[in-house]
Design an enzyme around this catalytic site. Structure first.
Site, PDB file in Angstrom:
ATOM      1  N   TYR A 183       0.668  -1.182   0.016  1.00 31.71           N
ATOM      2  CA  TYR A 183      -0.164  -0.043  -0.083  1.00 31.71           C
ATOM      3  C   TYR A 183       0.656   1.174   0.019  1.00 31.71           C
ATOM      4  CZ  TYR A 183      -3.759  -3.156   1.354  1.00 31.71           C
ATOM      5  OH  TYR A 183      -4.668  -4.071   1.398  1.00 31.71           O
ATOM      6  N   LYS A 241       5.226 -14.351   1.420  1.00 34.28           N
ATOM      7  CA  LYS A 241       4.928 -15.339   0.173  1.00 34.28           C
ATOM      8  C   LYS A 241       6.426 -15.219  -0.491  1.00 34.28           C
ATOM      9  CE  LYS A 241       2.690 -17.563  -2.778  1.00 34.28           C
ATOM     10  NZ  LYS A 241       2.147 -18.995  -2.286  1.00 34.28           N
ATOM     11  N   ASP A 246      -9.505  -9.562   7.988  1.00 34.90           N
ATOM     12  CA  ASP A 246     -11.047  -9.875   7.757  1.00 34.90           C
ATOM     13  C   ASP A 246     -11.295 -11.246   7.944  1.00 34.90           C
ATOM     14  OD1 ASP A 246     -10.915  -7.130   6.939  1.00 34.90           O
ATOM     15  OD2 ASP A 246     -12.180  -7.433   5.381  1.00 34.90           O
TER      16      ASP A 246
END
Ligand code: NAI
Ligand code: MG
Length: 373
Positions: A149, A202, A263
């Site tokens: 971001y 990752k 979430d």
């Protein structure tokens, strides 16, 4: 912050900047403020809250072309904490509203640690068949200042016809950025019973940034021999959230991974309507911001049925940061009593309204004369 009451006996007054924002942010934030007011009234004059209200958000954008005032950060800088609802409304592109307000504050104030507790509250059913409050209790620590971001990229880079558009979105990982969020996760783990940090990356596919993260993780981990560590890939971690939630304690990941995993955690704990978060500047150079994880929920906004628990739990996180841990615990106990008694909004299968749940939390806190023990 965390200062003692004034020596002369006057109440310590905490300045809270309040930004309800859009949609259900306007409905749930007032419930959090009622909880703060009750605590102040019950404090025997030890402390008080002063609210500075800001009407920034998508309506403000429609009127001014900006999501917040041009000097918004300067105005917020003197607050002890920022209490935020949600941002986003149909008609304003989500990237404009998010970058114009929430990210402008988080990144502008370098609130680099986003902390999102996941716990199954009593009386709430998890979509996981075997989940209990004992097996579901972990914290997602999300890097909040860089990563995916960072806003680095561009569109088109020249005149490209429809069908040939091009976009580049890069991620930024700095050694310093990795180190401070990973250290924060270890410091947090040290305060918890299980004392375990799981790093999520990752690194097999993202061979530059995530390998740097892994190297920093190994270095920081060596400074905390008393904390157990694990390193997991994010895809496997998504499955583990569902299959072995009982094995999680502190989960630290990049901005994007932390966003998605928190979430998922909220949904496993019953609803987006209960998930709380803190955007912290652990060094306290500038105010930290406290907000429910959920967004503005246009699908239910204006109906008075938004779940205020996330916003009230968020108040508990704020109280901890302000140096009022007993009051933070009082709020959590009142939330637990409310859910255990089955006073729930429709997202949790109940029929209570936003205000009714707020009333129930206040009732569970006791009265100013007979506060919750
Ligand atoms: P959302 O979190 O607003 O809603 C997702 C689903 O969860 C909806 O069905 C909604 O009704 C439900 N929900 C959320 N909070 C609830 C609550 N307190 N009580 C009961 N049900 C609740 O996410 P969505 O729909 O993806 O985004 C809506 C808008 O919010 C968009 O403009 C988005 O950009 C913005 N957004 C803002 C965030 C922020 O301010 N930090 C975070 C996420 C989304
Ligand atoms: Mg999110």
């Amino acid at each position: 912050m965390g200062r003692e009451p004034d020596q002369d006996g006057a109440p310590r007054t905490y300045r809270i900047a309040v930004i309800p924002g859009d949609g259900i942010g306007q409905e749930v934030v007032p419930e959090g403020l009622r909880v703060l007011d009750r605590l102040a009234a019950s404090s025997g004059g030890r402390f008080a809250f002063r609210y500075d209200h800001y009407s920034w958000g998508c309506q403000y954008y429609a009127e001014t072309g900006r999501m917040m005032a041009g000097d918004g950060l300067d105005r917020l800088a003197g607050a002890d904490a920022i209490y935020f609802g949600a941002v986003g409304w149909p008609g304003v592109p989500d990237h404009v509203s998010l970058w114009g307000l929430r990210l402008a504050i988080c990144q502008g104030f370098d609130q680099y640690a986003c902390v999102r507790p996941v716990r199954l509250l009593p009386g709430i059913e998890s979509p996981l068949r075997h989940a209990t409050p004992e097996t579901m209790d972990w914290v997602v620590v999300r890097e909040n200042s860089e990563g995916e971001y960072a806003g680095i990229g561009g569109r088109n880079l020249g005149d490209r016809p429809d069908g040939r558009n091009l976009a580049i979105q890069s991620a930024l990982f700095t050694e310093h950025g990795c180190e401070r969020i990973i250290s924060y996760a270890f410091d947090l783990a040290r305060t918890r019973t299980r004392r375990k940090v799981t790093s999520v990356t990752k690194s097999n596919a993202q061979q530059y940034a995530m390998v740097l993260w892994d190297e920093v993780f190994a270095r920081v981990a060596a400074e905390y021999p008393e904390v157990e560590t694990e390193q997991w890939l994010v895809d496997a971690m998504a499955a583990r959230f569902v299959l072995r939630p009982d094995t999680l304690d502190v989960v630290v990941g990049s901005n994007l991974f932390g966003d998605i995993l928190s979430d998922l955690g909220s949904a496993l704990a019953g609803s987006m309507g209960i998930a709380a978060s803190a955007n912290l500047d652990p060094e306290r150079r500038r105010p930290s911001m406290f907000e429910p994880v959920h967004g503005s929920a246009p699908d239910i906004a204006g109906q008075g049925i938004a779940n205020p628990i996330a916003a009230i739990w968020t108040v508990s996180l704020m109280l901890d940061h302000l140096g009022l841990p007993a009051e933070a615990a009082t709020v959590m106990r009142a939330i637990e009593r409310t859910t255990a008694a089955g006073t729930l909004t429709p997202d949790l299968g109940g029929t209570a309204t936003t205000v009714e749940v707020g009333d129930a939390v206040l009732a569970a806190m006791g009265t100013p004369d007979a506060p919750d023990a």
